[in-house]
Each structure stands twice: as structure tokens, then as C-alpha cells.
Scaffold this motif. Structure first.
Motif, PDB file in Angstrom:
ATOM      1  N   SER A   1     -51.827  13.496 -44.202  1.00 13.12           N
ATOM      2  CA  SER A   1     -50.747  14.078 -43.665  1.00 13.12           C
ATOM      3  C   SER A   1     -49.636  14.574 -44.527  1.00 13.12           C
ATOM      4  O   SER A   1     -49.755  13.825 -45.681  1.00 13.12           O
ATOM      5  N   GLU A   2     -48.653  15.236 -44.290  1.00  8.63           N
ATOM      6  CA  GLU A   2     -47.503  15.621 -45.254  1.00  8.63           C
ATOM      7  C   GLU A   2     -46.666  14.620 -45.257  1.00  8.63           C
ATOM      8  O   GLU A   2     -45.854  14.054 -44.349  1.00  8.63           O
ATOM      9  N   PHE A   3     -46.386  14.085 -46.449  1.00  9.79           N
ATOM     10  CA  PHE A   3     -45.502  12.790 -46.690  1.00  9.79           C
ATOM     11  C   PHE A   3     -44.072  13.355 -46.699  1.00  9.79           C
ATOM     12  O   PHE A   3     -43.498  14.206 -47.116  1.00  9.79           O
ATOM     13  N   TYR A   4     -43.097  12.663 -45.770  1.00  8.13           N
ATOM     14  CA  TYR A   4     -41.767  12.979 -45.750  1.00  8.13           C
ATOM     15  C   TYR A   4     -41.173  12.209 -46.840  1.00  8.13           C
ATOM     16  O   TYR A   4     -40.964  10.847 -46.682  1.00  8.13           O
ATOM     17  N   TRP A   5     -40.579  12.862 -47.916  1.00  8.17           N
ATOM     18  CA  TRP A   5     -39.607  12.188 -48.798  1.00  8.17           C
ATOM     19  C   TRP A   5     -38.260  12.268 -48.368  1.00  8.17           C
ATOM     20  O   TRP A   5     -37.591  13.485 -48.355  1.00  8.17           O
ATOM     21  N   GLN A   6     -37.436  11.295 -48.755  1.00  9.41           N
ATOM     22  CA  GLN A   6     -35.874  11.167 -48.422  1.00  9.41           C
ATOM     23  C   GLN A   6     -35.194  11.845 -49.604  1.00  9.41           C
ATOM     24  O   GLN A   6     -34.672  11.148 -50.525  1.00  9.41           O
ATOM     25  N   TYR A   7     -35.212  13.149 -49.660  1.00  8.45           N
ATOM     26  CA  TYR A   7     -34.518  14.079 -50.841  1.00  8.45           C
ATOM     27  C   TYR A   7     -33.158  14.079 -51.037  1.00  8.45           C
ATOM     28  O   TYR A   7     -32.524  14.258 -51.953  1.00  8.45           O
ATOM     29  N   ARG A   8     -32.301  13.517 -50.041  1.00  8.44           N
ATOM     30  CA  ARG A   8     -30.793  13.571 -50.000  1.00  8.44           C
ATOM     31  C   ARG A   8     -30.512  12.173 -49.729  1.00  8.44           C
ATOM     32  O   ARG A   8     -31.046  11.400 -49.067  1.00  8.44           O
ATOM     33  N   ILE A   9     -29.261  11.699 -50.527  1.00 11.43           N
ATOM     34  CA  ILE A   9     -28.611  10.436 -50.494  1.00 11.43           C
ATOM     35  C   ILE A   9     -27.111  10.488 -49.851  1.00 11.43           C
ATOM     36  O   ILE A   9     -26.469  11.754 -50.101  1.00 11.43           O
ATOM     37  N   ALA A  10     -26.694   9.619 -49.093  1.00  7.50           N
ATOM     38  CA  ALA A  10     -25.558   9.522 -48.856  1.00  7.50           C
ATOM     39  C   ALA A  10     -24.791   8.819 -49.934  1.00  7.50           C
ATOM     40  O   ALA A  10     -24.721   7.851 -50.077  1.00  7.50           O
ATOM     41  N   GLU A  11     -23.910   9.902 -50.810  1.00 10.89           N
ATOM     42  CA  GLU A  11     -23.338   9.508 -52.057  1.00 10.89           C
ATOM     43  C   GLU A  11     -22.725   7.869 -52.089  1.00 10.89           C
ATOM     44  O   GLU A  11     -22.722   6.883 -52.644  1.00 10.89           O
ATOM     45  N   ARG A  12     -21.504   8.068 -51.254  1.00  8.66           N
ATOM     46  CA  ARG A  12     -20.673   7.052 -51.008  1.00  8.66           C
ATOM     47  C   ARG A  12     -21.235   5.766 -50.689  1.00  8.66           C
ATOM     48  O   ARG A  12     -20.999   4.519 -51.132  1.00  8.66           O
TER      49      ARG A  12
ATOM     50  N   ALA B   1     -19.229   6.994 -63.285  1.00 10.03           N
ATOM     51  CA  ALA B   1     -18.978   8.274 -62.824  1.00 10.03           C
ATOM     52  C   ALA B   1     -17.708   8.312 -62.178  1.00 10.03           C
ATOM     53  O   ALA B   1     -17.279   9.549 -61.667  1.00 10.03           O
ATOM     54  N   GLY B   2     -17.017   7.432 -61.892  1.00  8.47           N
ATOM     55  CA  GLY B   2     -15.696   7.496 -60.990  1.00  8.47           C
ATOM     56  C   GLY B   2     -15.982   7.875 -59.379  1.00  8.47           C
ATOM     57  O   GLY B   2     -14.884   8.373 -58.914  1.00  8.47           O
ATOM     58  N   VAL B   3     -17.102   7.388 -58.708  1.00 12.74           N
ATOM     59  CA  VAL B   3     -17.511   7.848 -57.237  1.00 12.74           C
ATOM     60  C   VAL B   3     -17.593   6.464 -56.697  1.00 12.74           C
ATOM     61  O   VAL B   3     -18.035   6.745 -55.499  1.00 12.74           O
ATOM     62  N   TYR B   4     -17.190   5.380 -57.311  1.00 13.48           N
ATOM     63  CA  TYR B   4     -17.432   3.967 -56.320  1.00 13.48           C
ATOM     64  C   TYR B   4     -16.342   4.014 -55.295  1.00 13.48           C
ATOM     65  O   TYR B   4     -15.245   3.890 -55.651  1.00 13.48           O
ATOM     66  N   HIS B   5     -16.686   3.792 -53.990  1.00 10.73           N
ATOM     67  CA  HIS B   5     -15.869   3.513 -53.197  1.00 10.73           C
ATOM     68  C   HIS B   5     -16.377   2.111 -52.639  1.00 10.73           C
ATOM     69  O   HIS B   5     -17.286   1.899 -51.735  1.00 10.73           O
ATOM     70  N   PRO B   6     -15.618   0.783 -52.723  1.00  7.66           N
ATOM     71  CA  PRO B   6     -16.243  -0.264 -52.489  1.00  7.66           C
ATOM     72  C   PRO B   6     -16.531  -0.530 -50.863  1.00  7.66           C
ATOM     73  O   PRO B   6     -17.685  -1.090 -50.595  1.00  7.66           O
ATOM     74  N   VAL B   7     -15.890  -0.105 -49.939  1.00  2.61           N
ATOM     75  CA  VAL B   7     -16.053  -0.308 -48.488  1.00  2.61           C
ATOM     76  C   VAL B   7     -17.389   0.511 -48.281  1.00  2.61           C
ATOM     77  O   VAL B   7     -17.934  -0.074 -47.458  1.00  2.61           O
ATOM     78  N   ALA B   8     -17.360   1.742 -48.503  1.00  2.00           N
ATOM     79  CA  ALA B   8     -18.498   2.506 -48.071  1.00  2.00           C
ATOM     80  C   ALA B   8     -19.846   2.088 -48.863  1.00  2.00           C
ATOM     81  O   ALA B   8     -20.847   1.886 -48.111  1.00  2.00           O
ATOM     82  N   PHE B   9     -19.723   1.578 -50.130  1.00  2.00           N
ATOM     83  CA  PHE B   9     -20.785   1.286 -50.904  1.00  2.00           C
ATOM     84  C   PHE B   9     -21.399   0.023 -50.246  1.00  2.00           C
ATOM     85  O   PHE B   9     -22.403  -0.468 -50.136  1.00  2.00           O
ATOM     86  N   GLY B  10     -20.405  -1.144 -49.970  1.00  2.00           N
ATOM     87  CA  GLY B  10     -20.695  -2.222 -49.210  1.00  2.00           C
ATOM     88  C   GLY B  10     -21.463  -1.966 -47.847  1.00  2.00           C
ATOM     89  O   GLY B  10     -22.427  -2.715 -47.582  1.00  2.00           O
ATOM     90  N   LEU B  11     -20.920  -1.143 -47.306  1.00  2.00           N
ATOM     91  CA  LEU B  11     -21.701  -0.774 -45.892  1.00  2.00           C
ATOM     92  C   LEU B  11     -23.345  -0.239 -46.215  1.00  2.00           C
ATOM     93  O   LEU B  11     -24.001  -0.627 -45.510  1.00  2.00           O
ATOM     94  N   GLY B  12     -23.185   0.235 -47.361  1.00  2.00           N
ATOM     95  CA  GLY B  12     -24.670   0.969 -47.867  1.00  2.00           C
ATOM     96  C   GLY B  12     -25.430  -0.161 -48.165  1.00  2.00           C
ATOM     97  O   GLY B  12     -26.732  -0.256 -47.729  1.00  2.00           O
ATOM     98  N   THR B  13     -24.992  -1.212 -48.703  1.00  2.00           N
ATOM     99  CA  THR B  13     -25.669  -2.359 -48.990  1.00  2.00           C
ATOM    100  C   THR B  13     -25.906  -3.219 -47.803  1.00  2.00           C
ATOM    101  O   THR B  13     -27.228  -3.760 -47.626  1.00  2.00           O
ATOM    102  N   ALA B  14     -25.266  -3.261 -46.831  1.00  2.00           N
ATOM    103  CA  ALA B  14     -25.506  -4.151 -45.723  1.00  2.00           C
ATOM    104  C   ALA B  14     -26.714  -3.249 -44.907  1.00  2.00           C
ATOM    105  O   ALA B  14     -27.557  -3.971 -44.101  1.00  2.00           O
TER     106      ALA B  14
END
Length: 338
Positions: free
Chosen positions: A151-162, A275-288
Motif C-alpha cells: 500500500s502507499e505509505f502516508y508520511w506526515q510531511y508537514r509540522i505545526a511549527e509552534r 532559532a528564535g521560534v520557541y513559544h512556551p504555551v504552544a510548544f507545551g501543548l504540542g508536548t501534551a
């Protein structure tokens, strides 16, 4: 060391007039105690047309017959002018350390293009030609692959950067252009130009496993236009327990993966800070959300509840990394171009 604070505009990636030369490419493979799978990959390289100039095999201190298997292919692969470079490490450095070493060797060999992959894939016979067809246009390219069942493997090619996590349902279809821009990466098939490796440095071995290729692909997308192309160039040869979710699959994991999935969030955080792109609340949500996803994986794919302690242990050890004020990203190999 401070990373670039904004990605290079796509308009600065002018197409190259130079045609792709297969001998300028190196396939870099990382293997560990899977000589049967490595044999299938090497068989597929024997059948390739065209072939690369080098095949670099990094052995993460295997205890099986990997060395003998590699040596048995030197004559067959070398008959067409392709050289095998075998590097057996003294200890298991994980996929991250293996790919860092493999890319280092390929770069020092003078390779223009480096094609990285695990040992549990086969290369399509015309895979290098398909990737090379895009080489005059882009410098960070991801091909597609078939899954174990064809089957055709689906790879998640984009990230939500924040958030620092993949977008699970980014559109899978391609338009007439045959490519889509991406801001991530996968070491099962990343095809990258030495100029980009020179600018962003080698993959970071501190990850050991997990998030390393996503971060490396993200770094590449900040200095060049990175793309996934509608070319099937690899096929997975190892069956993995999965939960079929319709659009995509969720694979089974392991306690080691669960640990590093959470611990290595701290390494991503450090790269984001640099890189100067760290946003604590958004990144914490990504970790959760990552933590929640791993709980779902345990319940619905592996059908068990044990293993959560590894998630908590990873979070704990990650806090130590995140507090390290002396931490630095991997250094560039050459000075940034103008």
C-alpha cells in the motif's frame, strides 16, 4: 550558536543547469542486528539502474553476521563501479548517531547528493533516477515509499511549527506539479544536497532515536525549499503492527521509543530557542498532545497499559536537557552562503 531566524524564500532556489550525475550520489544506510533485512536492501542495490558512486553502511555494533553480509556484496556491487564503505561502530549510537556518522562519511567522500535510509527498505530499480530527476530544481527532497503490504505509505510531511509536532492529516494528494513543500524530514529516504548539509551541519546524535529526522528536515527547510515528490522509490520490507485509521496508520512502538519521544522534546525546544521560534504555551501543548498520542498507541495498537512510566521518565530527563544553558545546536560544516 544562533540558527537562522527565518526560512529562505522559495524564490531564491533557482533551478540548477547541471544535470544529475548518479555517481555523485551516496546511499547511506544504518543497520543494527538485522542482516536478513540488510541483505534484501543490498540485493535491491545490485539491481538498481543507475547506481550511486558509493554505498556507506554504518553498523551500530551489530552482534550478528552483518560484517560478513556486507563483505559478501563488495564484488557484486563494486562490479558496476560502486564502492561500499563499511563503518562498524564500537557502540550502538541509535539511528541518530548512525545517520550522523553515515552522512559525515558521505560528505567527506565528496558526495554531491546523500540518500539516507534504514536497513528495512528496498530501493526501487529506477529509484535513483527518479530522485535525480528532481535534483536540478531542489536540494532537499523526500521520495515516497510503499508499505510492507504494497500500500502507499502516508508520511506526515508537514509540522505545526509552534507545536513542534506533525500535522497528521495534511493533504496526501499531489497536483500536476508532482511535488509539495514540506518542513519536516524522514531518514527513510531523505535525499539531500551537500550544500545544505554544509550549512545546517550533521544530524544530531544526541537524539539517539526519534524526532531527529523531523528536526533535521525542519532545519533544511529554513535554508532551502524542501519538497516531497510523487515518486515511489522505496518499499518497506519489515512488517510492523499497525492500527488502520483509514487515511493513515499508527504503528506499534517500544518502551525505548516512548522514552525518547518525550525526552527529545527538550532537544527540539533547544533548537527552537536557538532559532528564535520557541513559544512556551504552544510548544507545551504540542508536548501534551504527543503524550496523549502515545497513550492512544498503547491502548489501541499495542492493547496494553504498561509502558507509561517510560513517558514520564522521558519528560523528567528532558527537563534536565532543557535547563542546560551551555547547550548548543550541531555546528555548520561550512560558512553560510550569501
Amino acid at each position: 550558536m544562533t540558527l537562522p531566524t527565518s526560512p529562505r524564500p522559495a524564490s531564491r532556489d533557482a533551478p540548477s543547469a547541471a544535470p544529475f550525475e548518479p555517481s555523485s550520489a551516496t546511499i547511506a544506510v544504518v543497520t543494527f542486528n538485522r542482516s536478513a533485512l540488510l541483505t534484501r536492501l543490498l540485493d535491491s542495490i545490485v539491481a538498481m539502474d543507475p547506481k550511486p558512486g558509493h554505498v556507506v553502511i554504518v553498523d551500530n555494533a551489530s552482534t550478528d553476521d552483518t560484517t560478513e553480509v556486507v563483505e559478501s556484496y563488495r564484488e557484486r556491487i563494486g562490479a558496476s563501479g560502486t564502492e561500499i564503505v563499511y563503518r562498524r561502530l564500537d557502540t550502538n549510537t541509535g539511528g541518530s548517531g548512525g545517520f550522523s556518522e553515515g552522512m559525515r562519511i558521505a560528505y567527506e567522500l565528496g558526495s554531491t547528493w546523500i540518500w539516507v535510509m534504514d536497513d528495512d527498505v528496498e530501493v526501487m530499480p529506477d529509484g535513483l533516477a527518479r530522485m535525480g530527476a528532481w535534483a536540478p530544481r531542489f536540494k532537499s527532497i523526500q521520495g515516497r515509499r510503499y508499505d510492507f503490504d504494497g500500500s502507499e505509505f502516508y508520511w506526515q510531511y508537514r509540522i505545526a511549527e509552534r507545536l513542534g509536532i506533525p500535522i497528521p492529516f495534511a493533504p496526501s494528494g499531489f497536483d500536476a506539479s508532482g511535488y509539495k513543500e514540506m518542513n519536516s524530514g524522514c531518514f527513510e529516504g531523505m535525499f539531500i544536497h551537500r550544500d545544505i548539509v554544509g550549512r545546517i551541519g550533521l544530524p544530531d546524535p544526541r537524539f539517539f532515536i526519534y524526532w531527529d529526522d523531523q528536526t533535521y528536515g525542519w532545519l533544511a527547510s529554513r535554508v532551502t525549499t524542501s519538497v516531497i515528490v510523487n515518486e515511489f522509490v522505496l518499499r518497506r520490507t519489515r512488517e510492523i503492527k499497525q492500527w488502520d485509521m483509514g487515511i493513515r496508520h499508527m504503528n506499534a512502538s517500544s518502551d525505548a521509543y516512548r522514552y525518547y519521544i518525550m525526552r527529545n522534546r527538550a532537544l527540539i525546544k533547544q533548537y527552537y530557542r536557538a532559532a528564535g521560534v520557541y513559544h512556551p504555551v504552544a510548544f507545551g501543548l504540542g508536548t501534551a498532545l504527543t503524550f496523549g498520542k502515545e497513550l492512544i498507541r498503547l491502548l489501541f495498537v499495542e492493547r496494553k497499559v504498561s509502558g507509561t512510566s517510560n513517558l514520564f521518565r522521558g519528560l523528567r530527563d528532558g527537563r534536565k536537557i532543557a535547563r542546560d544553558r551551555d547547550w548548543q545546536p550541531m555546528p555548520a560544516l561550512v560558512g553560510a552562503e550569501g
